[in-house]
Design an enzyme around this catalytic site. Structure first.
Site, PDB file in Angstrom:
ATOM      1  CB  ILE A  26      -1.757 -10.331  -0.417  1.00 14.88           C
ATOM      2  CG1 ILE A  26      -1.390  -8.899  -0.834  1.00 14.88           C
ATOM      3  CG2 ILE A  26      -3.250 -10.537  -0.639  1.00 14.88           C
ATOM      4  CD1 ILE A  26      -1.611  -8.627  -2.342  1.00 14.88           C
ATOM      5  N   GLY A  83      -5.115  -0.990  -1.824  1.00 10.49           N
ATOM      6  CA  GLY A  83      -5.609  -1.605  -0.589  1.00 10.49           C
ATOM      7  C   GLY A  83      -5.483  -0.734   0.641  1.00 10.49           C
ATOM      8  CG  ASN A 116       3.539   0.297   9.802  1.00 11.59           C
ATOM      9  OD1 ASN A 116       4.705   0.642  10.039  1.00 11.59           O
ATOM     10  ND2 ASN A 116       3.033  -0.847  10.249  1.00 11.59           N
ATOM     11  N   PRO A 117       5.462   3.326   8.310  1.00 12.70           N
ATOM     12  CG  PRO A 117       6.588   5.213   9.074  1.00 12.70           C
ATOM     13  CD  PRO A 117       5.410   4.324   9.381  1.00 12.70           C
ATOM     14  CD  GLN A 164       3.633  -4.354   0.272  1.00 10.06           C
ATOM     15  OE1 GLN A 164       3.088  -4.280  -0.808  1.00 10.06           O
ATOM     16  NE2 GLN A 164       3.980  -5.501   0.798  1.00 10.06           N
ATOM     17  CD  GLU A 185       0.609  -2.940  -7.820  1.00 11.46           C
ATOM     18  OE1 GLU A 185       0.268  -4.114  -7.973  1.00 11.46           O
ATOM     19  OE2 GLU A 185       0.008  -2.002  -8.345  1.00 11.46           O
TER      20      GLU A 185
HETATM   21 MO1  MOS Z   1      -2.279  -6.184  -8.699  1.00 10.43          MO
HETATM   22  S1  MOS Z   1      -0.999  -6.920 -10.052  1.00 10.43           S
HETATM   23  O1  MOS Z   1      -2.918  -7.502  -7.818  1.00 10.43           O
HETATM   24  O2  MOS Z   1      -1.645  -5.167  -7.535  1.00 10.43           O
END
Ligand code: MOS
Length: 739
Positions: free
Chosen positions: A475, A518, A625-626, A632, A699
């Site tokens: 994504i 993921g 992978n830095p 991200q 995240e």
């Molecule tokens: Mo979630 S808000 O798809 O990481």
């Protein structure tokens, strides 16, 4: 492969390919416009017509009548499907509001019709000729006004965080009453929109009972099951294909109206139909991050030990919707014997609230980590030192349960050193640089690591090429690249000898993309499949698989060395397996940690806020992978700037919809808003997470960073704003006087 004991030494530890900063293997397709996104899959099926979705013009009530006569006569129109022609459809995974069917309207811009025509413009023009008669009802649209009617509820985010209606340890009220130093403050976060670049889009085609959807979706296996359920099809008759996704942020975890209406439109039209949701429909037809009102209470001894901590959050949603789990991190982040967390949910008739990037932790830390800054000031302690004093190596609510690996202190100390934290003036409003009031702020970042089953298939061809197939999605995260790195490491071939094919529900089901799970899980699934393939190859070559070394395109054992391709001389070899997990993550708490540091300038005349520098130090297990991991994290930090300073869906509390439903009115950071950003990864591995020894990191970048910005603004101005986003009118009149 079952992973139920901590990983020992394995081929990934060679780190010949894994762990290297590697350019995205899909980068050339993205940058040359040759990576096709869902709406651009012109060549997958012929004779595509265009569907245009019409959204309800009321927020609550009933559709009385839909007159399509004039629209049907409009040029190019092929078919029209209305919600009154369709029985109420079932809900897919994680769906709370109805997507289509029946006469009930649950929220503004709920889909009520799809108009199919030869061109997009014809479909849109005809859609405006559809006449709709409503029977509107009064609704509730104001979270604060509904606080009194809100009920205690438990619930999960769907991404790992979850809480009961009220969770207690010790005696919070007693300890808080007796605490010599205390804080009791309320913080608010607004509704936010995912605002991803690529809108929700789907091309649907039927062949008899079989439905194919070329779509944009984070979770292919969930999507396949959901489409089957919503449309009453057999799952084996549904195929989803989503090789490239232009951002999801949680908004594409589940099936939305584009997929359902493309399928219904295609059925009615008798030919393939493509549907993209328009920008306004993304705000009001799809999901959003719900607003919160959060109360944080902290009590401490004069030397800064927390004795009592409480975090309560109120959010609102449609009747089937879940609460925003904003209190979850407060259970685990700091020590303290007496603890209370609670969630309340108000019934609102706004569009559905659901997962958005780090649901729970992102808004929760925006409150908790300002509160920690306020407490540090009351205690006359440095904010880093206050957090260090309250570090815990065990789950504070279940002390018998340690963290698998926790180095929050390391993140904060290294961050402080690299950022020049020692130069911060703890007294706010003191530092000037020309027109700018300058401040430094920090916060802790925290997000759990989730383990979830993930499968893959790996094929060795006669040409020596290694092909990986899994329904894992990329994504924008770099999945293609880390999966290729994993297969290259395992099979002992260079990266350019690996082909990765993703996002097709015909491939083995993976963990999918969400909740920062993921990377670790999908690569662990590829690892498991590679182990199978290695065994098969060794057997074909008459080598004991325990002795086989896969390196430099060869299989070696003793003084024998055979080209890898030779094993496939008489036909392709395929290894397929999945990783599944035992209870390691129950015995030990797996989490990821960060120290966020921010410098801001606040214009002394206009109160405008500019972020000047940002640093995140992350402790997240092995970094596969830095380069893509850094991308991200800076993406999360950038979204955190939006959350702290700009992003807010404005609620029309009379008519019940989000007013600023486009990228002109819904502000997100642009390049000019983003200053120097630095990301440092602590060098660590966590053998309890998977054979990859990695954790989520995607995240972590957004978790805590909003509060670090808020704390920097306070340090610059001496004006504390507890209501996000921190826009200039919230502190303008209280700023220090300009001489
Ligand atoms: Mo979630 S808000 O798809 O990481």
């Amino acid at each position: 492969m079952k992973f139920d004991t901590p990983a020992g030494q394995n081929p990934i530890d060679q780190l010949k390919v894994v762990g290297k900063p590697t350019d995205r293997i899909d980068g050339k397709y993205k940058t040359t416009g040759t990576a096709p996104y869902a709406y651009e899959r012109h060549d997958v099926v012929a004779n595509q017509a265009y569907g245009y979705v019409l959204g309800a013009g009321i927020a609550k009530g009933r559709v009385r009548r839909i007159d399509t006569a004039e629209a049907k006569r409009a040029p190019g129109v092929v078919a029209i499907v209305t919600t009154l022609d369709t029985p109420k459809l079932g809900l897919g995974k994680m769906n709370a509001a109805n997507l289509f069917g029946g006469d009930q309207i649950q929220h503004y811009h709920q889909a009520i019709a799809v108009v199919v025509a030869e061109t997009f413009e014809q479909a849109r023009a005809a859609a405006y000729l559809v006449a709709v008669e409503y029977a509107p009802e009064a609704g509730q649209f104001d979270l604060a006004a509904q606080a009194g009617s809100a009920k205690p509820v438990g619930g999960g985010s769907g991404e790992g965080s979850g809480s009961g209606p009220e969770d207690r340890h010790g005696d919070f009220e007693g300890a808080f009453a007796q605490a010599p130093v205390k804080l009791d403050e309320t913080y608010t976060t607004p509704d936010e929109s995912h605002a991803m670049m690529e809108p929700h889009a789907t091309i649907a085609a039927w062949e008899g009972d079989k439905l194919t959807l070329w779509t944009s979706n984070q979770m292919i296996a969930w999507g396949k099951g959901s489409v089957a359920k919503i449309l009453s099809l057999k799952p084996e008759n549904v195929r989803l294909d989503s090789p490239y996704v232009g951002g999801g942020f949680g908004g594409k975890l589940f099936v939305r109206a584009d997929a359902v209406l493309a399928a219904l439109g295609a059925k009615a039209a008798g030919r393939p139909v493509k549907v993209a949701l328009t920008r306004p429909l993304i705000a009001n037809n799809t999901t959003h991050r719900p607003a919160t009102i959060q109360r944080v209470r902290i009590g401490a001894t004069p030397d800064g030990r927390i004795t009592a901590i409480a975090h309560e959050s109120l959010s609102g949603n449609v009747p089937e919707g879940r609460p925003e789990t904003a209190v979850d991190q407060t259970k685990l982040l700091y020590a303290g014997a007496n603890r209370l967390t609670g969630m309340k949910l108000a019934r609102l008739d706004l569009p559905e609230g659901n997962a958005m990037r780090a649901p729970g932790e992102a808004p929760g830390l925006m409150a908790l980590e300002i509160a920690m800054d306020e407490m540090a000031e009351r205690l006359n302690l440095d904010p880093v030192e206050f957090r260090v004093r309250n570090d815990t190596q065990v789950d504070p609510g279940k002390p018998e349960r340690p963290f698998s690996h926790r180095n929050l202190i390391g993140c904060m100390k290294l961050g402080a050193e690299r950022f020049g934290w020692a130069k911060r003036n703890p007294k706010p409003g003191q530092v000037r640089d020309g027109q700018w009031l300058v401040g430094l702020g920090m916060a802790a970042g925290f997000r759990n690591n989730m383990l979830t089953k993930s499968g893959a298939r790996v094929r060795l061809g006669r040409d020596g090429l290694v092909t990986v197939e899994t329904d894992m999605t990329d994504i924008g995260t770099g999945s293609y690249t880390i999966i290729a790195q994993t297969a290259a490491e395992m099979m002992g071939v260079p990266l350019d000898r690996v082909v990765v094919r993703l996002g097709d529900s015909d491939f083995p089901a993976s963990a999918g993309s969400g909740g920062q799970w993921g990377a670790n899980n999908s690569t662990a699934g590829v690892y498991a499949a590679c182990v199978k393939l290695r065994e098969d190859i060794a057997q074909r070559l008459g080598i004991n698989s325990a002795d086989a070394v896969f390196a430099d395109g060869q299989v070696r054992a003793g003084n024998r060395a055979v080209p890898l391709a030779e094993a496939a001389a008489s036909g392709d070899l395929t290894g397929e397996d999945f990783i599944e997990y035992g209870d390691l993550s129950k015995k030990q708490q797996q989490s990821t940690f960060a120290g966020h540091f921010v410098e801001v300038g606040v214009d002394a005349d206009t109160a405008e806020i500019r972020v000047r520098r940002m640093l995140a130090v992350c402790a997240s297990g092995r970094i596969l992978n830095p380069k893509s991991a850094r991308s991200q994290v800076i993406g999360g930090m950038t979204m955190g700037v939006g959350g702290a300073l700009m992003e807010e869906l404005a609620v029309d509390t009379k008519r019940g919809f989000f007013v600023n439903h486009d990228l002109a009115g819904y502000e997100v950071p642009v390049h000019a808003d983003i200053p120097h950003q630095e990301v440092v990864f602590l060098d660590e591995v966590d053998p309890t997470t998977s054979p990859m020894k990695a954790k989520g990191v995607g995240e972590l970048g957004i978790c805590g960073v909003g509060a670090a910005i808020a704390n920097a603004v306070y340090n610059a101005t001496g004006v504390r704003v507890r209501d996000y986003p921190i826009t200039l009118e919230k502190h303008f009149e209280k700023l220090p006087r300009v001489a």
